[in-house]
Design an enzyme around this catalytic site. Structure first.
Site, PDB file in Angstrom:
ATOM      1  N   GLU A 242       0.819  -1.219   0.000  1.00  0.00           N
ATOM      2  CA  GLU A 242       0.000   0.000   0.000  1.00  0.00           C
ATOM      3  C   GLU A 242       0.851   1.268   0.000  1.00  0.00           C
ATOM      4  OE1 GLU A 242      -2.953  -0.320   3.129  1.00  0.00           O
ATOM      5  OE2 GLU A 242      -4.217  -1.510   1.805  1.00  0.00           O
TER       6      GLU A 242
ATOM      7  N   GLU B 148      -6.489  -7.966  -0.904  1.00  0.00           N
ATOM      8  CA  GLU B 148      -6.926  -8.027   0.493  1.00  0.00           C
ATOM      9  C   GLU B 148      -8.414  -7.736   0.573  1.00  0.00           C
ATOM     10  OE1 GLU B 148      -4.971  -5.387   3.225  1.00  0.00           O
ATOM     11  OE2 GLU B 148      -2.998  -5.776   2.383  1.00  0.00           O
TER      12      GLU B 148
HETATM   13  C1  GLA Z   1      -4.282  -2.717   4.828  1.00  0.00           C
HETATM   14  C2  GLA Z   1      -2.894  -3.312   4.962  1.00  0.00           C
HETATM   15  C3  GLA Z   1      -2.848  -4.583   5.745  1.00  0.00           C
HETATM   16  C4  GLA Z   1      -3.757  -4.505   6.947  1.00  0.00           C
HETATM   17  C5  GLA Z   1      -5.147  -4.159   6.495  1.00  0.00           C
HETATM   18  C6  GLA Z   1      -6.158  -4.121   7.600  1.00  0.00           C
HETATM   19  O1  GLA Z   1      -4.968  -3.098   3.734  1.00  0.00           O
HETATM   20  O2  GLA Z   1      -2.289  -3.532   3.705  1.00  0.00           O
HETATM   21  O3  GLA Z   1      -1.514  -4.830   6.136  1.00  0.00           O
HETATM   22  O4  GLA Z   1      -3.277  -3.547   7.833  1.00  0.00           O
HETATM   23  O5  GLA Z   1      -5.126  -2.882   5.915  1.00  0.00           O
HETATM   24  O6  GLA Z   1      -7.447  -3.923   7.104  1.00  0.00           O
END
Ligand code: GLA
Ligand code: ZN
Length: 688
Positions: free
Chosen positions: A157, A313
């Site tokens: 991210e 995710e």
């Molecule tokens: C983000 C991060 C993850 C985690 C999620 C929790 O997407 O990439 O490492 O912290 O949030 O929702």
């Protein structure tokens, strides 16, 4: 159009899995062994490993420990579970921050951040770049040809900006390359305003909360620079990976409607787009608007590279960072997961595999909760997704055909939001684009989500809400699109500034004699802002040619426009612009351009886009889709897959189109009508 593309060359099916953090459990071999068993039980076939492993891999500078990762990857490979191996730059060891403080980010108030958290490194720091290159090279040398590894999960991210002296110097160099001379920069930045003229490059600083906020073009250039900087960093990360195995694809996980960077640019640095989706299900009584909003973003992620993407995710149950951490009602997990696939994802992946015992994410949903087994509601819901994906495995790699494109443009978004006027309480660009998209989404019509630099020629219809900033050549390309038979829809607050954020002179949209103004055949004289509670009536003419008429309500923003060559389809009924045109149509060459002068609501948009679909012969897979059911299609040369998703808490009936349809899950032939249960998703298929 590619009908079929397997974005991860080693994998020909759909992926199902999670972020896996074994480094948190190295002293529990029993748990690591159990993980493999549970991954199989829950039908997981992929794990993202190593995202936050740097301090386990390099506990001391230059002293690497790979044995634990060797074991984890070997075990996964032996059990047929694939891996996206991460580069660990998302969070760094404490020794690195302590020894090389320039890796720490400086915030916009010029305060250096302390070690801690994550995602907070400077993208310019030579030390960070060097250390990242070393660990990435080590990982690539050791694992690029590992049988488990199917691709690289680059960092995590990417986000934010840094205002340290390295970044300032890079910014100035970026500006010098762009503008050549200070004189040119001053002219294009309109810096004579409030005496902001620069007389040396060193006077230029990144935007800060204290001071420099009044030169809009500086702020816009800073955002462009930050995108280039992160793309440059991402490419720096990827270089050692590719030098060792160029065939292993790379991805970086993107975020929902993310603001900091232009994802169109960043997407060019990677092979595969992936994103992290956390919809707030069950916040609103009617979840249709949210379903649509998420659907549009899935479409954007697909369109970024015009190929399938990955849902990297999502939560298997709940998050721990949203205002209210709600669980998903029974079935909603499957629905939400399959929505991604319906819009072009070739995976359903979660954050996270196993809940950590401590620290900030110990209450974030996971496939395996603290109880330690998968005989839980979440475990069963996850397993159901895995089983479902196996049933529809042939969908992997199939493409999405779209005749409609909706423009969602990052630079436009930044420039408009920063513009001081005409509605500082909120221009709601994202939601407005989505409100137009919804006109097609509710009809089950696939849409691509494009930016203004994309090729317009594949489309029959282009809708470009609030295209405030117009880049060079775009007006001409839109004009050519219409002349050659395209249908173009634009709205109020379009064609106001050029790519330098300078207003067009001689009449909006686009300025005097511009292609844009000729294409729409109108002049937009002024714009009025309305308070949230205000509404202004406009009426659709009986002879509009769109097949519907009557009174509707404008909200938030409305323009005072004049006809030049266009005809009016609707007029304001009251208030300041009473009797003036509110909706127009201009026939140009073989196509036509509609202009919607005021912000319209869902009811109007639905009627308008349904009428347009009918009038201009846009293909749709199903007629009369019930409210709250979303329909999309994916296809390859042989087959067409039709996804039907019910976002309502009630049973609905869908009329299946003619043809020999098979229910992909059951293998049964599908009759004319199909019942779709609350939150159910059904995939049917026919041969072309
Ligand atoms: C983000 C991060 C993850 C985690 C999620 C929790 O997407 O990439 O490492 O912290 O949030 O929702
Ligand atoms: Zn920096």
């Amino acid at each position: 159009m590619n009908y079929k593309k397997h974005i991860i060359p080693k994998i020909k099916g759909l992926l199902h899995g999670a972020d896996y953090n074994p480094e948190q459990w190295l002293d529990r071999p029993d748990i690591l062994a159990k993980d493999i068993e549970l991954m199989k039980q829950t039908q997981c076939n992929v794990m993202s490993v190593g995202i936050f492993s740097w301090s386990a891999l390099e506990p001391v500078e230059g002293a690497f420990q790979f044995e634990w990762l060797d074991n984890v990857l070997d075990n996964l490979a032996d059990n047929g579970i694939s891996v996206f191996l991460a580069t660990p730059s998302g969070a760094r060891p404490a020794w690195l921050s302590a020894r090389y403080p320039d890796v720490l980010r400086v915030n916009s108030a010029r305060v250096k951040q302390l070690h801690g958290e994550r995602h907070n490194h400077c993208y310019s720091s030579p030390n960070y770049r060097e250390k990242v290159a070393i660990i990435n090279t080590q990982l690539a040398e050791r694992y690029s040809h590992h049988p488990a590894v199917i691709g690289w999960h680059v960092s995590n991210e990417y986000g934010g900006d840094c205002h340290c002296h390295y970044c300032q110097a890079e910014f100035r160099e970026w500006l010098q390359n762009k503008y050549g001379s200070l004189h040119n920069l001053n002219q294009l930045w309109w810096s004579a305003f409030w005496s902001h003229t620069y007389t040396s490059w060193e006077q230029i600083e990144s935007p800060s909360p204290i001071g420099e906020n009044s030169v809009h073009a500086l702020k816009l250039d800073w955002k462009r620079f930050c995108t280039d900087r992160v793309a440059n960093f991402c490419e720096h990360e990827i270089a050692p990976l590719k030098s060792i195995n160029p065939d292993l694809p790379t991805t970086a996980n993107f975020m929902e409607y993310f603001y900091d960077y232009n994802y169109w640019a960043l997407a060019k640095s990677i092979d595969v787009v992936s994103w992290d989706s956390y919809p707030l299900w069950h916040r609103d009584r009617d979840e249709v608007a949210l379903a649509c909003y998420i659907g549009m973003y899935h479409d954007l992620m697909r369109t970024l590279k015009n190929q399938p993407f990955l849902l990297m995710e999502s939560t298997p149950s709940q998050t721990n960072w949203q205002p209210i951490t709600k669980l998903k009602k029974d079935g909603v997990h499957l629905l939400s997961s399959l929505q991604a696939v319906a819009h072009g994802s070739d995976s359903v992946q979660y954050f996270q595999w196993r809940k950590s015992r401590g620290s900030v994410e110990k209450f974030h949903g996971a496939v395996i909760d603290h109880v330690g087994h998968a005989n839980t509601r979440t475990g069963r819901e996850v397993t159901a997704v895995g089983e479902y994906l196996q049933q529809i495995n042939a969908v992997a790699g199939t493409g999405t055909q779209a005749e409609v494109a909706i423009v969602f443009d990052w630079e436009n978004r930044w420039a408009m939001d920063d513009a001081s006027g005409p509605r500082n309480e909120g221009l709601n660009y994202e939601q407005t684009v989505c409100d137009h998209y919804r006109g097609f989404w509710q009809q089950g019509i696939n849409c691509d989500i494009i930016e203004q630099l994309c090729d317009f020629t594949p489309y029959k219809v282009i809708v470009a809400p609030m295209l405030y900033l117009i880049k060079p050549g775009v007006a001409e390309r839109l004009a050519a699109f219409v002349e050659q038979g395209g249908i173009l829809v634009a709205t109020y607050w379009s064609g106001i500034v050029d790519h330098n954020d300078l207003c067009f002179l001689g009449g909006f949209p686009g300025g005097e004699g511009s292609s844009l103004r000729r294409t729409f055949g109108i002049w937009a004289e002024e714009i009025d802002s309305l308070y949230d509670h205000e509404r202004v009536a406009f009426a659709m003419e009986v002879h509009s040619g769109l097949g519907f008429s009557g009174e509707f309500q404008a909200k938030h923003l409305m323009e005072h426009i004049h006809l030049e060559t266009a005809e009016a389809l609707a007029y304001y009924r009251e208030d300041l612009f009473e009797g003036c045109p509110a909706i127009t149509k201009n026939q140009v060459g073989k196509g036509c351009a509609y202009y919607i002068a005021a912000r319209t609501g869902t009811e109007f948009n639905q009627l308008f886009y349904t009428a347009l679909t009918h009038l201009h012969g846009i293909r749709k897979p199903i007629d009369n889709i019930p409210y709250g059911v979303s329909v999309t299609t994916r296809e390859d040369e042989q087959s067409r897959y039709l996804f039907m998703m019910n976002f309502m808490d009630e049973q609905q009936t869908v009329n299946i189109p003619h043809g020999q349809w098979i229910n992909v899950n059951t293998g049964d032939a599908v009759q004319e009508n199909i019942m779709i249960q609350p939150y159910q998703v059904i995939v049917i298929k026919n041969n072309k």
